[in-house]
Design an enzyme around this catalytic site. Structure first.
Site, PDB file in Angstrom:
ATOM      1  N   LYS A 121      23.914  28.908  -0.414  1.00 27.74           N
ATOM      2  CA  LYS A 121      24.807  29.836   0.311  1.00 27.74           C
ATOM      3  C   LYS A 121      23.990  30.860   1.105  1.00 27.74           C
ATOM      4  CE  LYS A 121      26.673  33.539  -1.879  1.00 27.74           C
ATOM      5  NZ  LYS A 121      26.450  34.793  -1.155  1.00 27.74           N
ATOM      6  N   ASN A 122      22.959  31.397   0.481  1.00 27.68           N
ATOM      7  CA  ASN A 122      22.209  32.465   1.152  1.00 27.68           C
ATOM      8  C   ASN A 122      21.286  31.960   2.250  1.00 27.68           C
ATOM      9  OD1 ASN A 122      23.567  34.234  -0.417  1.00 27.68           O
ATOM     10  ND2 ASN A 122      21.840  34.789  -1.749  1.00 27.68           N
ATOM     11  N   ARG A 180      29.692  40.890   3.575  1.00 25.01           N
ATOM     12  CA  ARG A 180      28.627  41.712   4.121  1.00 25.01           C
ATOM     13  C   ARG A 180      27.647  40.914   4.987  1.00 25.01           C
ATOM     14  NH1 ARG A 180      25.109  46.002   3.250  1.00 25.01           N
ATOM     15  NH2 ARG A 180      23.005  45.219   3.384  1.00 25.01           N
ATOM     16  N   CYS A 195      30.551  47.807  -1.373  1.00 22.50           N
ATOM     17  CA  CYS A 195      31.066  46.583  -1.979  1.00 22.50           C
ATOM     18  C   CYS A 195      30.950  46.740  -3.482  1.00 22.50           C
ATOM     19  CB  CYS A 195      30.332  45.359  -1.475  1.00 22.50           C
ATOM     20  SG  CYS A 195      28.774  45.101  -2.264  1.00 22.50           S
ATOM     21  N   ARG A 239      24.935  49.249  -0.598  1.00 24.18           N
ATOM     22  CA  ARG A 239      24.345  48.281   0.322  1.00 24.18           C
ATOM     23  C   ARG A 239      24.319  48.742   1.784  1.00 24.18           C
ATOM     24  NH1 ARG A 239      26.320  42.409  -1.773  1.00 24.18           N
ATOM     25  NH2 ARG A 239      24.324  41.741  -0.982  1.00 24.18           N
ATOM     26  N   PRO A 240      23.462  49.731   2.109  1.00 27.59           N
ATOM     27  CA  PRO A 240      23.369  50.198   3.497  1.00 27.59           C
ATOM     28  C   PRO A 240      22.678  49.185   4.420  1.00 27.59           C
ATOM     29  CG  PRO A 240      21.735  51.292   2.119  1.00 27.59           C
ATOM     30  CD  PRO A 240      22.539  50.408   1.207  1.00 27.59           C
ATOM     31  N   ASP A 254      20.491  50.467   6.946  1.00 30.96           N
ATOM     32  CA  ASP A 254      19.530  51.298   7.682  1.00 30.96           C
ATOM     33  C   ASP A 254      18.257  50.530   8.071  1.00 30.96           C
ATOM     34  OD1 ASP A 254      19.300  51.357   4.816  1.00 30.96           O
ATOM     35  OD2 ASP A 254      17.673  52.803   5.032  1.00 30.96           O
ATOM     36  N   LEU A 255      17.804  49.616   7.207  1.00 33.44           N
ATOM     37  CA  LEU A 255      16.556  48.896   7.499  1.00 33.44           C
ATOM     38  C   LEU A 255      16.752  47.895   8.637  1.00 33.44           C
ATOM     39  CD1 LEU A 255      15.380  48.343   3.811  1.00 33.44           C
ATOM     40  CD2 LEU A 255      14.527  50.037   5.448  1.00 33.44           C
ATOM     41  N   ASP A 302      20.697  38.031  -8.695  1.00 33.91           N
ATOM     42  CA  ASP A 302      21.866  37.148  -8.682  1.00 33.91           C
ATOM     43  C   ASP A 302      21.978  36.295  -9.951  1.00 33.91           C
ATOM     44  OD1 ASP A 302      22.587  38.156  -6.245  1.00 33.91           O
ATOM     45  OD2 ASP A 302      21.985  36.423  -5.069  1.00 33.91           O
ATOM     46  N   ARG A 341      33.308  32.009  -3.837  1.00 36.11           N
ATOM     47  CA  ARG A 341      32.434  32.425  -2.743  1.00 36.11           C
ATOM     48  C   ARG A 341      31.032  31.821  -2.891  1.00 36.11           C
ATOM     49  NH1 ARG A 341      31.633  38.401  -2.392  1.00 36.11           N
ATOM     50  NH2 ARG A 341      30.331  37.620  -0.740  1.00 36.11           N
TER      51      ARG A 341
HETATM   52  C1  UD1 Z   1      20.806  39.152  -0.263  1.00 38.41           C
HETATM   53  C2  UD1 Z   1      21.652  38.063  -0.885  1.00 38.41           C
HETATM   54  C3  UD1 Z   1      22.245  38.533  -2.230  1.00 38.41           C
HETATM   55  C4  UD1 Z   1      21.135  39.038  -3.142  1.00 38.41           C
HETATM   56  C5  UD1 Z   1      20.273  40.070  -2.420  1.00 38.41           C
HETATM   57  C6  UD1 Z   1      19.060  40.497  -3.238  1.00 38.41           C
HETATM   58  C7  UD1 Z   1      22.481  36.930   1.083  1.00 38.41           C
HETATM   59  C8  UD1 Z   1      23.649  36.560   1.932  1.00 38.41           C
HETATM   60  N1  UD1 Z   1      22.738  37.716   0.026  1.00 38.41           N
HETATM   61  O1  UD1 Z   1      21.684  40.243   0.007  1.00 38.41           O
HETATM   62  O2  UD1 Z   1      22.902  37.428  -2.823  1.00 38.41           O
HETATM   63  O3  UD1 Z   1      21.706  39.643  -4.268  1.00 38.41           O
HETATM   64  O4  UD1 Z   1      19.778  39.528  -1.181  1.00 38.41           O
HETATM   65  O5  UD1 Z   1      18.302  39.403  -3.579  1.00 38.41           O
HETATM   66  O6  UD1 Z   1      21.370  36.468   1.312  1.00 38.41           O
HETATM   67  N2  UD1 Z   1      18.987  47.940   1.321  1.00 38.41           N
HETATM   68  C9  UD1 Z   1      18.841  49.156   1.937  1.00 38.41           C
HETATM   69  N3  UD1 Z   1      18.914  49.208   3.298  1.00 38.41           N
HETATM   70  C10 UD1 Z   1      19.114  48.097   4.063  1.00 38.41           C
HETATM   71  C11 UD1 Z   1      19.258  46.850   3.413  1.00 38.41           C
HETATM   72  C12 UD1 Z   1      19.188  46.794   2.044  1.00 38.41           C
HETATM   73  O7  UD1 Z   1      18.671  50.181   1.291  1.00 38.41           O
HETATM   74  O8  UD1 Z   1      19.158  48.208   5.290  1.00 38.41           O
HETATM   75  C13 UD1 Z   1      18.934  47.870  -0.141  1.00 38.41           C
HETATM   76  C14 UD1 Z   1      20.265  47.428  -0.737  1.00 38.41           C
HETATM   77  O9  UD1 Z   1      21.141  48.506  -0.893  1.00 38.41           O
HETATM   78  C15 UD1 Z   1      19.848  46.838  -2.053  1.00 38.41           C
HETATM   79  C16 UD1 Z   1      18.487  46.243  -1.745  1.00 38.41           C
HETATM   80  O10 UD1 Z   1      18.042  46.847  -0.538  1.00 38.41           O
HETATM   81  O11 UD1 Z   1      19.698  47.849  -3.005  1.00 38.41           O
HETATM   82  C17 UD1 Z   1      18.502  44.734  -1.590  1.00 38.41           C
HETATM   83  O12 UD1 Z   1      19.329  44.384  -0.530  1.00 38.41           O
HETATM   84  P1  UD1 Z   1      19.027  43.121   0.402  1.00 38.41           P
HETATM   85  O13 UD1 Z   1      17.750  42.473  -0.017  1.00 38.41           O
HETATM   86  O14 UD1 Z   1      19.160  43.540   1.819  1.00 38.41           O
HETATM   87  O15 UD1 Z   1      20.224  42.178   0.013  1.00 38.41           O
HETATM   88  P2  UD1 Z   1      21.210  41.412   0.965  1.00 38.41           P
HETATM   89  O16 UD1 Z   1      20.462  40.824   2.111  1.00 38.41           O
HETATM   90  O17 UD1 Z   1      22.401  42.237   1.240  1.00 38.41           O
END
Ligand code: UD1
Length: 423
Positions: A22-23, A94, A118, A123-124, A126-127, A306, A398
């Site tokens: 899925k990811n 998301r 969520c 889950r921001p 910003d990055l 996960d 999902r």
């Molecule tokens: C992806 C996976 C999800 C998995 C997660 C962590 C997909 C579709 N989903 O989610 O199943 O649980 O990786 O392995 O691939 N963060 C920030 N700022 C940002 C982005 C992220 O602070 O701009 C933080 C998030 O709040 C969280 C952490 O980084 O605490 C990890 O998030 P991220 O690796 O981005 O996860 P996703 O890509 O949303």
């Protein structure tokens, strides 16, 4: 709305085939927007999230065809007719935010709803935005939407991620494929799904080096072409069936896996006393006694967040006290209160769960609050005495293709009841 009813916990036995990840498929569908022409993607898991991503790229001007067996997608993109990703779709999932990078790179502009909170945390993004800005995009925000635009091509630059975010690495990588010059993402995520996306983009004509390491270099090209690709197996679905075998004291061969991707799960299962034997593309899992282990979630190759809730179910039956620490998401213990209703002895303190193992689980009515929490409850139900009813199965759908059928084939006594039809 549907629920899963599991009766008489019993050891699972047999073989189960894992579907595509899925990811991986979600960013790959988004990346298809970067090409002109028809891309073919095989081994797709046709999950609800995949349907949402297909609807989203259709609303942006792509045409999408699903094969009769629902395992292959054709995505045809000849120009984009729309550059707005609406709240209704981004709010549902998301990962919809992953169209931002391709739209910005290809069309020069994107208006996209902020994903918002969520169930498992804030889950921001910003990055993601920091990366787009480093490439020269200007960002404005208002009324719940983000607008990103470029004048001229995006320009390659260094982007250091404060945290190795999976989504940010993917979004920036996709945007950078069409930028002028070299982009270097430092402290990039190294998950297998990043490598799969890079493989797809490379076969579209992108020039990417270092995917799967913490420094990814993207040498921008002027255009990308349609291609064909086969999605990697879903390591979280595989891990869930491995735990299903272990929690029921069964003997299951999980097929279509990349054993390397499962190393952290395999290591922790072995530490807990589970017998795991690896073949080329399958894993056999058997269990007799279970002992407590401590787990701390980390970005890959650490233990995946996960798989945290599924392991919590397993450890509630292990002998001794286990500690599970969640470092990735701030609110990912929602399965615990439901597991306690089934007899588990777990105390949550901040980001830690202390599990007093050895509980005999008993069936109860429980609710899935999110995808992996739902999986954890199914696993508990597979071993519990009596009947377990898991409500809100749409969360589980999902992430797991045909979970009822796959479990039935392994000998589980499961029935799905569709609340709408009253069956
Ligand atoms: C992806 C996976 C999800 C998995 C997660 C962590 C997909 C579709 N989903 O989610 O199943 O649980 O990786 O392995 O691939 N963060 C920030 N700022 C940002 C982005 C992220 O602070 O701009 C933080 C998030 O709040 C969280 C952490 O980084 O605490 C990890 O998030 P991220 O690796 O981005 O996860 P996703 O890509 O949303």
């Amino acid at each position: 709305m549907s629920k899963l009813i599991i009766s008489e916990g019993r050891p699972l036995k047999g073989r189960v085939r894992v579907s595509g990840a899925k990811n991986s498929i979600l960013p790959i569908i988004a990346a298809s927007l970067l090409a002109d022409g028809k891309s073919t993607i095989d081994e797709i898991p046709y999950l609800n999230d995949v349907k949402i991503m297909c609807d989203l790229v259709k609303s942006l001007g792509a045409s999408v065809t699903l094969s009769d067996e629902k395992t292959k997608l054709e995505i045809c993109c000849r120009g984009l007719s729309n550059t707005t990703a609406p709240y209704e779709l981004v709010n549902k999932m998301r990962a919809s935010f992953l169209v931002a990078g391709p739209l910005l790179a290809k069309a020069g502009y994107v208006q996209i709803s902020l994903p918002g909170g969520c169930a498992i945390g804030s889950r921001p993004v910003d990055l993601h935005l920091k990366g787009f800005m480093a490439l020269g995009a200007s960002i404005t925000q208002g009324h719940g939407y983000i607008e990103a635009r470029r004048s001229g091509r995006l320009k390659g630059n260094k982007v250091y991620l404060d945290f190795p975010s999976v989504g940010a690495t993917e979004n920036i990588m996709m945007a950078a494929t069409l930028a002028e010059g070299v982009t270097i993402i430092e402290n990039a995520a190294i998950e297998p799904e990043i490598v799969d996306l890079a493989t797809y983009l490379t076969s579209m004509g992108a020039d990417i080096k270092g995917a799967g390491t913490d420094t990814v270099k993207i040498y921008g090209v002027s255009d990308l072409k349609a291609t064909s690709h086969t999605v990697i197996p879903d390591r979280i679905e595989a891990g869930t069936y491995m735990v299903a075998a272990a929690i029921t004291g069964g003997d299951v061969v999980v097929e279509n896996v990349v054993t390397d991707h499962l190393k952290p799960v395999t290591a922790k299962l072995r530490e807990a006393g589970v017998e795991v034997s690896e073949e080329l593309s399958s894993i056999r899992v058997r269990r007799r006694d279970l002992s407590a282990v401590d787990i701390k979630t980390h970005p890959y190759p650490g233990f995946p967040t996960d798989m945290q809730s599924q392991m919590t179910s397993l450890l509630s039956m292990a002998c001794g006290t286990s500690m599970v620490i969640e470092t990735i998401f701030e609110n990912r213990f929602m399965h615990v209160s439901e597991l306690k209703r089934m007899g588990a002895n777990i105390k949550v303190e901040g980001r830690s769960a202390i599990i007093e193992g050895g509980s005999r689980l008993t069936g109860a009515k429980v609710k899935a609050t999110d995808l992996r929490a739902g999986a954890a409850l199914i696993l508990a139900g597979l071993t519990a005495d009596g009947t377990t009813e898991i409500e809100n199965m749409e969360h589980v759908d999902r992430g797991y293709i045909g979970i009822d059928e796959k479990l039935k084939n392994l000998g589980a006594n499961v029935v799905r009841v569709d609340d709408d039809s009253g069956n």
